[in-house]
Enzyme design. Structure first.
Site, short mmCIF file in Angstrom:
data_model
loop_
_atom_site.label_atom_id
_atom_site.label_comp_id
_atom_site.label_asym_id
_atom_site.label_seq_id
_atom_site.Cartn_x
_atom_site.Cartn_y
_atom_site.Cartn_z
N HIS A 226 -3.50 2.46 4.87
CA HIS A 226 -2.95 1.13 5.11
C HIS A 226 -3.89 0.03 4.63
O HIS A 226 -5.10 0.11 4.86
CB HIS A 226 -2.67 0.93 6.59
CG HIS A 226 -1.60 1.83 7.14
ND1 HIS A 226 -1.88 3.08 7.63
CD2 HIS A 226 -0.26 1.66 7.26
CE1 HIS A 226 -0.76 3.64 8.06
NE2 HIS A 226 0.24 2.80 7.84
N GLU B 21 -7.39 7.47 9.02
CA GLU B 21 -7.21 6.02 8.87
C GLU B 21 -6.10 5.60 9.82
O GLU B 21 -5.42 6.44 10.41
CB GLU B 21 -6.90 5.66 7.43
CG GLU B 21 -5.60 6.23 6.89
CD GLU B 21 -4.43 5.26 7.03
OE1 GLU B 21 -4.64 4.02 6.96
OE2 GLU B 21 -3.30 5.73 7.20
N SER C 119 0.97 7.24 6.40
CA SER C 119 1.37 6.61 7.65
C SER C 119 2.15 7.63 8.49
O SER C 119 1.65 8.71 8.77
CB SER C 119 2.20 5.35 7.36
OG SER C 119 2.39 4.58 8.52
#
Length: 424
Positions: free
Chosen positions: A389, A322, A228
């Site tokens: 995620h 992602e 992230s």
């Protein structure tokens, strides 16, 4: 020096105007290197003077250094290598500097010239009884979630060392930049811990990069684990020459509970120096096979590094992308930004996560956006790798991906395979 950096059989020279500012630049294309003849002449001129250029070129082994001029190129054009150019005669007198012939009308030929990168350093494996650190480089951390995640690491037999500011808070950040940066630098410099886990994502790791000193990491390799927002941090670690892990975080995935496969995968990536993993990539966007160093992470974080010194060098890489909670038009915008920046044109391969938290709107979901934006890129492209995620509490996988290691992407078989382990 060139022999140490390059495969001499795969070098092409490019000859822009040696009098221009471009003469001082070497073009890097696709993890491959194009040498600027103008730069070589300029260096020779500075070292030996104008009168001694011809002896230098006669002494250096030059072979087939020739330019082929189109009738449309006039004086001053980059493709004008006729007798109108100051160095045209010197080119004709050359011997054997480079095996391939010099063909400025077909500059794409030098895309096969590969830069021999030095091997990336691998952190030593961690063992039961070792200490590992937990830091908060980004968003503020919940104390209960942190405690739950720490218990997972302790169940592995590890001793957990918390950063001094891991529970600090400053608005949306886990303390001010100096506290967060200081925790990371101390963890890197100390004899232990043996690995450094990020507590959670959020926002803030990119703020640390300007003054962050990762030099000690190269001399004392340690795996930094996160994803992230930590994408900025782990790619900076790879750029410093050390493998980093795009993987589960302590006060997030570990705290809420990982599926057995994801937890065991992470444990083996960090603790097993013989572990060569293979992960499914169920959707094919563009068929093909590729090998390269694995890089990437959160798409929006990578896009935010463009135009800064911290954007990862994607040429020749297998790039993993992602994201979380991005609507279709936002994914389109982010991918378009990467494409227009040139960062996706010379990747060896492209593989996307499931993007399971990104909504499908009016029948358009992440896969449809990827097909629309990326199908024309000249590399194999896969979608649906179970990493990154995932919706909470539904058992979705988040498989750890070591960045910096060589991998093979095969979108015909639907597989991403490690060609080397992550740890030594």
């Amino acid at each position: 020096m060139l022999d140490e950096l390059l495969d001499p059989a795969k070098i092409e020279l490019v000859a822009p105007d040696p009098w221009s500012s471009l003469a001082h630049q070497a073009c890097r294309l696709g993890g491959r290197l194009a040498l600027d003849l103008g730069l070589l002449l300029e260096v020779a001129r500075e070292e030996l003077g104008e009168a001694r250029l011809d002896p230098l070129l006669g002494r250096v082994e030059l072979e087939h250094l020739r330019g082929h001029e189109s009738l449309d190129e006039g004086p001053g054009d980059p493709l004008d290598l006729s007798e109108r150019r100051p160095h045209a005669g010197a080119l004709d007198r050359g011997g054997a500097f480079c095996k391939p012939s010099f063909d400025s009308l077909h500059p794409s030929r030098y895309l096969d010239a590969r830069l021999n990168r030095p091997p990336i350093r691998k952190p030593p494996r961690i063992r039961s009884g070792d200490a590992v650190g937990v830091i908060a480089p980004s968003g503020a951390v919940d104390e209960d979630a942190l405690g739950a995640g720490v218990k997972v690491l302790e169940r592995w037999g590890l001793r957990v060392v918390l950063g001094n500011g891991v529970l600090a808070r400053r608005a949306y950040l886990a303390g001010d930049d100096g506290v967060r940066r200081g925790d990371l630098e101390r963890m890197i410099a100390a004899p232990e811990p043996r690995a450094i886990f990020c507590a959670r994502g959020g926002y803030g790791s990119q703020r640390l990069l300007t003054e962050l000193d990762l030099t000690p990491l190269a001399s004392r390799p340690k795996a930094i684990i996160g994803y992230s927002d930590a994408t900025a941090l782990i790619n900076a670690a790879v750029a410093s020459g050390v493998v980093a892990i795009h993987g589960p975080m302590v006060a997030d995935d570990l705290a809420r509970g990982l599926p057995f496969r994801s937890e065991e995968h992470l444990r083996r990536v960090l603790m097993d120096p013989d572990f060569l993993w293979e992960v499914e990539v169920p959707e094919t966007v563009r068929r093909g096979r590729a090998t390269g160093r694995l890089l990437g992470g959160c798409l929006s974080v990578l896009a935010a590094t463009l135009g800064t010194p911290y954007a990862p060098e994607t040429d020749g890489a297998v790039l993993f992308l992602e994201d979380v909670h991005e609507r279709p038009y936002r994914l389109d915008r982010l991918l378009t930004q990467l494409i227009q920046s040139g960062r996706l044109h010379r990747v060896a391969g492209l593989v996307f996560g499931t993007m399971a938290t990104c909504p499908c709107i009016d029948g358009v979901g992440p896969l449809e956006v990827v097909r629309a934006c990326c199908a024309e890129l000249p590399c194999p492209i896969g979608f649906g790798l179970p990493a990154g995620h995932a919706p909470p509490d539904d058992g979705c996988e988040n498989l750890a991906l070591p960045l910096g290691v060589e991998v093979a992407l095969d979108t015909e078989r639907g597989r991403l395979t490690a060609l080397e382990p992550a740890v030594a």
